[in-house]
Design a protein around this motif. Structure first.
Motif, PDB file in Angstrom:
ATOM      1  N   HIS A 245      -7.654   8.937 -15.436  1.00 52.98           N
ATOM      2  CA  HIS A 245      -6.910   8.714 -14.184  1.00 52.98           C
ATOM      3  C   HIS A 245      -7.863   8.561 -13.010  1.00 52.98           C
ATOM      4  N   LEU A 246      -8.906   9.382 -12.963  1.00 53.73           N
ATOM      5  CA  LEU A 246      -9.898   9.245 -11.880  1.00 53.73           C
ATOM      6  C   LEU A 246     -10.619   7.907 -11.967  1.00 53.73           C
ATOM      7  N   LEU A 247     -10.887   7.462 -13.174  1.00 54.88           N
ATOM      8  CA  LEU A 247     -11.517   6.145 -13.373  1.00 54.88           C
ATOM      9  C   LEU A 247     -10.601   5.040 -12.850  1.00 54.88           C
ATOM     10  N   MET A 248      -9.314   5.117 -13.184  1.00 59.06           N
ATOM     11  CA  MET A 248      -8.367   4.101 -12.691  1.00 59.06           C
ATOM     12  C   MET A 248      -8.241   4.170 -11.171  1.00 59.06           C
ATOM     13  N   PHE A 249      -8.293   5.372 -10.611  1.00 52.94           N
ATOM     14  CA  PHE A 249      -8.251   5.517  -9.162  1.00 52.94           C
ATOM     15  C   PHE A 249      -9.425   4.759  -8.535  1.00 52.94           C
ATOM     16  N   ALA A 250     -10.612   4.908  -9.113  1.00 51.51           N
ATOM     17  CA  ALA A 250     -11.782   4.191  -8.601  1.00 51.51           C
ATOM     18  C   ALA A 250     -11.615   2.678  -8.758  1.00 51.51           C
TER      19      ALA A 250
ATOM     20  N   LEU B  95      -9.436  -1.537  -2.689  1.00 48.66           N
ATOM     21  CA  LEU B  95      -8.669  -1.180  -1.494  1.00 48.66           C
ATOM     22  C   LEU B  95      -9.594  -0.974  -0.303  1.00 48.66           C
ATOM     23  N   ILE B  96     -10.639  -0.197  -0.478  1.00 51.81           N
ATOM     24  CA  ILE B  96     -11.576   0.058   0.617  1.00 51.81           C
ATOM     25  C   ILE B  96     -12.276  -1.229   1.047  1.00 51.81           C
ATOM     26  N   LEU B  97     -12.694  -2.026   0.078  1.00 52.49           N
ATOM     27  CA  LEU B  97     -13.371  -3.291   0.412  1.00 52.49           C
ATOM     28  C   LEU B  97     -12.474  -4.183   1.268  1.00 52.49           C
ATOM     29  N   VAL B  98     -11.220  -4.331   0.859  1.00 53.78           N
ATOM     30  CA  VAL B  98     -10.291  -5.220   1.571  1.00 53.78           C
ATOM     31  C   VAL B  98      -9.925  -4.655   2.941  1.00 53.78           C
TER      32      VAL B  98
ATOM     33  N   ILE C 192       0.825  -1.213   0.000  1.00 57.20           N
ATOM     34  CA  ILE C 192       0.000   0.000   0.000  1.00 57.20           C
ATOM     35  C   ILE C 192       0.861   1.265   0.000  1.00 57.20           C
ATOM     36  N   PRO C 193       1.903   1.375   0.845  1.00 58.59           N
ATOM     37  CA  PRO C 193       2.734   2.584   0.761  1.00 58.59           C
ATOM     38  C   PRO C 193       3.419   2.772  -0.596  1.00 58.59           C
ATOM     39  N   VAL C 194       3.892   1.695  -1.209  1.00 62.76           N
ATOM     40  CA  VAL C 194       4.530   1.825  -2.525  1.00 62.76           C
ATOM     41  C   VAL C 194       3.505   2.265  -3.565  1.00 62.76           C
ATOM     42  N   TRP C 195       2.298   1.715  -3.500  1.00 63.65           N
ATOM     43  CA  TRP C 195       1.228   2.118  -4.419  1.00 63.65           C
ATOM     44  C   TRP C 195       0.912   3.605  -4.257  1.00 63.65           C
ATOM     45  N   LEU C 196       0.779   4.047  -3.006  1.00 63.99           N
ATOM     46  CA  LEU C 196       0.490   5.460  -2.771  1.00 63.99           C
ATOM     47  C   LEU C 196       1.625   6.351  -3.273  1.00 63.99           C
ATOM     48  N   ALA C 197       2.850   5.965  -3.008  1.00 62.90           N
ATOM     49  CA  ALA C 197       4.001   6.755  -3.460  1.00 62.90           C
ATOM     50  C   ALA C 197       4.055   6.815  -4.991  1.00 62.90           C
ATOM     51  N   ALA C 198       3.774   5.701  -5.655  1.00 64.37           N
ATOM     52  CA  ALA C 198       3.779   5.683  -7.121  1.00 64.37           C
ATOM     53  C   ALA C 198       2.685   6.587  -7.686  1.00 64.37           C
ATOM     54  N   GLY C 199       1.528   6.598  -7.061  1.00 60.74           N
ATOM     55  CA  GLY C 199       0.436   7.472  -7.513  1.00 60.74           C
ATOM     56  C   GLY C 199       0.805   8.939  -7.391  1.00 60.74           C
TER      57      GLY C 199
ATOM     58  N   ILE D 188       1.441  -3.271  -8.913  1.00 65.30           N
ATOM     59  CA  ILE D 188       1.143  -3.263  -7.482  1.00 65.30           C
ATOM     60  C   ILE D 188      -0.265  -3.801  -7.206  1.00 65.30           C
ATOM     61  N   PRO D 189      -1.291  -3.400  -7.969  1.00 67.46           N
ATOM     62  CA  PRO D 189      -2.599  -4.029  -7.732  1.00 67.46           C
ATOM     63  C   PRO D 189      -2.583  -5.542  -7.950  1.00 67.46           C
ATOM     64  N   LEU D 190      -1.806  -6.007  -8.930  1.00 68.49           N
ATOM     65  CA  LEU D 190      -1.686  -7.449  -9.146  1.00 68.49           C
ATOM     66  C   LEU D 190      -1.009  -8.117  -7.955  1.00 68.49           C
ATOM     67  N   LEU D 191       0.074  -7.528  -7.467  1.00 69.88           N
ATOM     68  CA  LEU D 191       0.749  -8.062  -6.282  1.00 69.88           C
ATOM     69  C   LEU D 191      -0.202  -8.116  -5.100  1.00 69.88           C
ATOM     70  N   ALA D 192      -0.948  -7.035  -4.898  1.00 72.14           N
ATOM     71  CA  ALA D 192      -1.918  -7.008  -3.796  1.00 72.14           C
ATOM     72  C   ALA D 192      -2.955  -8.111  -3.966  1.00 72.14           C
ATOM     73  N   LEU D 193      -3.465  -8.265  -5.175  1.00 77.22           N
ATOM     74  CA  LEU D 193      -4.464  -9.297  -5.446  1.00 77.22           C
ATOM     75  C   LEU D 193      -3.920 -10.694  -5.168  1.00 77.22           C
ATOM     76  N   VAL D 194      -2.707 -10.958  -5.598  1.00 76.11           N
ATOM     77  CA  VAL D 194      -2.097 -12.276  -5.367  1.00 76.11           C
ATOM     78  C   VAL D 194      -1.935 -12.531  -3.858  1.00 76.11           C
ATOM     79  N   LEU D 195      -1.487 -11.529  -3.119  1.00 76.30           N
ATOM     80  CA  LEU D 195      -1.336 -11.702  -1.664  1.00 76.30           C
ATOM     81  C   LEU D 195      -2.684 -11.899  -0.976  1.00 76.30           C
ATOM     82  N   ILE D 196      -3.693 -11.183  -1.433  1.00 68.53           N
ATOM     83  CA  ILE D 196      -5.041 -11.341  -0.865  1.00 68.53           C
ATOM     84  C   ILE D 196      -5.563 -12.741  -1.154  1.00 68.53           C
ATOM     85  N   ILE D 197      -5.375 -13.196  -2.383  1.00 64.37           N
ATOM     86  CA  ILE D 197      -5.810 -14.557  -2.738  1.00 64.37           C
ATOM     87  C   ILE D 197      -5.068 -15.590  -1.891  1.00 64.37           C
ATOM     88  N   ALA D 198      -3.769 -15.403  -1.709  1.00 59.37           N
ATOM     89  CA  ALA D 198      -2.989 -16.348  -0.887  1.00 59.37           C
ATOM     90  C   ALA D 198      -3.519 -16.394   0.543  1.00 59.37           C
TER      91      ALA D 198
END
Length: 183
Positions: free
Chosen positions: A45-50, A56-59, A14-21, A110-120
């Motif tokens: 960009h706003l669409l991708m943010f959503a 992110l909020i759901l998790v 999450i911090p790396v994602w925020l920093a990249a944004g 980063i979203p893919l990494l997050a998704l993989v970790l959540i799935i794991a």
């Protein structure tokens, strides 16, 4: 909180994602996006943010189950399609330099990494989506039984709102104003 995947998600992903944004927004600002590709790119960009903000909020707030995982997967693929639209539009209107391209690679992976970790972390609920008659999928929306620390949630949500959403919204408004000034 001893699960390493949770700690990696919370304090690395999450911090790396925020920093990249934030870094991406600075690239847009430097390239004068409001007068080059304009409000259309900022809207994308706003669409991708959503598309990454909703998962992110759901998790962060709800129990991760088959419903949350399915939504995260769908929104991840929508984000990827939108990212391709974004880049194809942007490069036709302005220079997208190597630094910005590299930042984009973080914003896609980063979203893919997050998704993989959540799935794991929630393997049974993931496999339940694809295994009829196996572990029953849970499609309910429930608040976390053991919520994340409120200071952590408040910090992440504040940073996402103040340093991600607000600058991209400001970028969109600048694009609208620039277009009105040119017509």
């Amino acid at each position: 909180m001893t699960d390493p995947t949770l700690l990696i998600l919370m304090y690395f992903v999450i911090p790396v994602w925020l920093a990249a944004g934030i870094a991406d927004w600075f690239c847009h600002r430097r390239s004068n996006i409001s007068t080059t590709s304009g409000a259309k790119e900022s809207f994308i960009h706003l669409l991708m943010f959503a598309e990454v903000g909703i998962p992110l909020i759901l998790v962060l707030i709800f129990e991760v189950n088959s419903l949350i995982i399915a939504l995260c997967i769908v929104l991840f693929f929508l984000h990827e399609l939108t990212a391709m639209w974004d880049v194809s539009y942007a490069v036709s209107k302005r220079r997208v330099g190597p630094l910005e391209q590299h930042i984009h690679s973080f914003l896609e992976m980063i979203p893919l990494l997050a998704l993989v970790l959540i799935i794991a972390r929630h393997w049974e609920q993931f496999t339940a989506l694809f295994t009829p008659g196996g572990f029953p999928p849970d499609f309910t929306l429930q608040l976390k039984a053991s919520p994340l620390p409120i200071t952590y949630l408040a910090t992440v949500l504040f940073i996402a709102l103040a340093l991600e959403f607000t600058p991209y919204l400001e970028e969109f408004i600048r694009g609208i104003r620039a277009k009105k000034g040119n017509t």
